[in-house]
Design a protein around this motif. Structure first.
Motif, PDB file in Angstrom:
ATOM      1  N   GLY A 221      53.830 114.701  92.463  1.00 10.76           N
ATOM      2  CA  GLY A 221      53.216 114.094  91.286  1.00 10.76           C
ATOM      3  C   GLY A 221      52.342 112.911  91.642  1.00 10.76           C
ATOM      4  N   PHE A 222      52.826 112.061  92.550  1.00 11.26           N
ATOM      5  CA  PHE A 222      52.074 110.862  92.932  1.00 11.26           C
ATOM      6  C   PHE A 222      50.822 111.197  93.735  1.00 11.26           C
ATOM      7  N   SER A 223      50.799 112.352  94.381  1.00  3.22           N
ATOM      8  CA  SER A 223      49.646 112.709  95.214  1.00  3.22           C
ATOM      9  C   SER A 223      48.362 112.787  94.394  1.00  3.22           C
ATOM     10  N   PHE A 224      48.455 113.256  93.168  1.00  5.01           N
ATOM     11  CA  PHE A 224      47.267 113.355  92.316  1.00  5.01           C
ATOM     12  C   PHE A 224      46.789 111.975  91.883  1.00  5.01           C
ATOM     13  N   PHE A 225      47.731 111.080  91.669  1.00  6.64           N
ATOM     14  CA  PHE A 225      47.383 109.702  91.343  1.00  6.64           C
ATOM     15  C   PHE A 225      46.620 109.055  92.500  1.00  6.64           C
ATOM     16  N   VAL A 226      47.108 109.260  93.719  1.00  9.56           N
ATOM     17  CA  VAL A 226      46.470 108.685  94.905  1.00  9.56           C
ATOM     18  C   VAL A 226      45.066 109.243  95.094  1.00  9.56           C
ATOM     19  N   ALA A 227      44.894 110.544  94.885  1.00  6.54           N
ATOM     20  CA  ALA A 227      43.599 111.190  95.092  1.00  6.54           C
ATOM     21  C   ALA A 227      42.513 110.582  94.213  1.00  6.54           C
TER      22      ALA A 227
END
Length: 496
Positions: A221-227
């Motif tokens: 889930g957090f990976s999309f935020f980071v991107a």
């Protein structure tokens, strides 16, 4: 911070082409793109306290222990994994880390941090969930290798921070960044405790499987935020950073990067890689970081098991490990703050090694379980801050894009290899892990010695530079760029 004299470059590296936004910024300044490289903002006249506060506020707003928790929660019993095989599983993680760490650091500018980190987090999370469905030792080993590969790509974040923060800000920010790892490990213990109490066999999954499933879903889930939200390097603003930062803040961020020896046209220079390998302080720092990883790898993979040997149930061992990691979280912030405030790394590093050493001695020599638990808290509180101290010290004394990237990549890879030894030292559960504890005591003494030798060597190099600063050789060297000479520049002084 290193003492640096004012530097007026007479040489500009060929092929110095930046993106359109940075071209317009440099045209506005009417100066070479690398002017004032290595000069403090106050010395160059570029210091702006209002912009500094605004930029830092926005920047400041911007794990591995699951395998140890899963072991205590019953993974090794359900999959018939022996103590020796479990030690090998933890080592496979580090082998994957060693393979990809140089790539994740040296090519961070080309791969672009937001995409590199988000992709690594996405893969990390998916593979972690897959471990929950592994059927045997071989499958767990292979998946842990892939987890190590993906996590290695995330560790370039330490290098990434140097693009945005100056020398006197990096320790605290790196401490905050790494403290999230300690906090995550603490939450891992809480999650594992809750799972063992409430999800021991729910939905057709054992407790150890739920640990991997839950802890794998979160980074996905957090990976999309980071991107989408993480800024790229200052000279290459993303869609989001153009809207987060004002134009004058981005201009100021580029000036701050130059003050930290980040050239706008930085690129990998193969010759500099070999030069880095010939520097004694590189190898002394490598020894220090190897000492750190020997101890941290054993803590991350065996802490719940160590606590369980004190007579606690597996569920309470998960819970009590949270206290140890909470101690690490606190000391990471405190030590990071002190390192920036006092501009001290070596002295704090030795103190942290000694605190960790005392903790392991208590675990090794005392029979009282409460005192042993206090020793476990000292171990985590002392060893975790050494990670940021060695990383920041490396970035302060090995400058220039290639030297700094090479040093961070190789120091980390070599240390991970030594960390395998830490796992193997704890492979035998008999006799309360005494072999592993004793090994940590010995290697921590080596860390104190290596730190002291590095201080002595860097002081000697500074005296050499002072004596030769007005020589013809020094004046001729000043015609070359900081990125070419790195810490060999006659106006650079090593900091401790």
């Amino acid at each position: 911070m290193a003492t640096i004299g004012e530097f007026k470059p007479t040489h500009t590296a060929p092929g110095n082409q930046l993106i359109e936004d940075v071209d317009s910024i440099n045209e506005k300044f009417e100066e070479p793109s690398n002017k004032n490289l290595g000069t403090t903002l106050k010395d160059s006249g570029d210091y702006d306290p209002k912009l500094q506060r605004s930029l830092l506020l926005k920047l400041d707003l911007i794990d591995r222990s699951d395998i140890g928790n899963a072991k205590v929660a019953g993974m090794t019993e359900k999959l018939s994994i022996s103590s020796e095989q479990y030690a090998n599983i933890t080592s496979w993680f580090q082998i994957g880390y060693i393979v990809f760490q140089p790539v994740g650091t040296l090519f961070i500018r080309k791969l672009r941090p937001p995409f590199q980190f988000s992709a690594a987090m996405l893969v990390w999370g998916i593979i972690t969930v897959c471990i929950a469905y592994a059927k045997n030792y071989s499958q767990v080993s292979g998946l842990r290798f892939l987890v190590g590969c993906s996590e290695a790509m995330i560790q370039g974040a330490f290098f990434y921070l140097s693009f945005w923060y100056t020398y006197d800000e990096m320790s605290l920010r790196t401490g905050i960044f790494y403290s999230v790892s300690a906090l995550a490990s603490s939450f891992n213990g809480l999650i594992a405790y809750g799972i063992e109490k409430g999800l021991s066999y729910s939905g057709g999954h054992y407790a150890w499987q739920w640990i991997f499933i839950i802890e794998g879903i979160l980074p996905v889930g957090f990976s999309f935020f980071v991107a989408f939200m993480l800024p790229d390097i200052p000279t290459r603003p993303t869609f989001f950073s153009k809207r987060l930062f004002k134009k004058e803040e981005l201009e100021y961020a580029i000036k701050r990067g130059r003050a930290t020896h980040n050239a706008d046209d930085a690129k990998i220079r193969v010759k500099q890689i070999f030069i880095t390998l010939l520097r004694p302080h590189f190898w002394l720092l490598t020894i220090c970081y190897s000492v750190t990883h020997f101890s941290t790898s054993s803590v991350q993979n065996f802490l719940p098991s160590l606590i369980k040997t004190l007579g606690y149930t597996s569920a309470r061992a998960q819970l009590f490990s949270c206290i140890c990691y909470a101690c690490a979280f606190v000391t990471l912030i405190i030590v990071g703050y002190l390192a920036d405030r006092l501009q001290q790394r070596a002295s704090l590093l030795m103190i942290c090694y000694v605190v960790t050493l005392v903790g392991y001695i208590l675990l090794l020599a005392v029979n009282n379980d409460k005192v042993k638990f206090a020793g476990a808290c000292l171990v985590t509180a002392g060893i975790y801050p050494t990670v940021i101290l060695v990383i920041i010290w490396t970035q302060v004394v090995l400058i220039g894009f290639t030297r700094r990237a090479t040093a961070l990549a190789l120091i980390n890879s070599i240390a991970q290899a030594i960390g395998i030894g830490g796992n193997q030292a704890f492979r035998n559960e008999d006799n309360d892990y005494r072999t592993g504890k004793a090994a940590c005591v010995g290697i921590l003494c080596l860390g104190v010695l290596a730190t002291a030798l590095n201080v002595m060597y860097l002081k000697w190099r500074n005296r050499q530079k002072d004596a030769q600063c007005d020589s013809d050789a020094a004046n001729e060297a000043r015609l070359q760029s900081w990125d070419d000479l790195g810490d060999d520049h006659p106006d650079f002084r090593y900091a401790f």
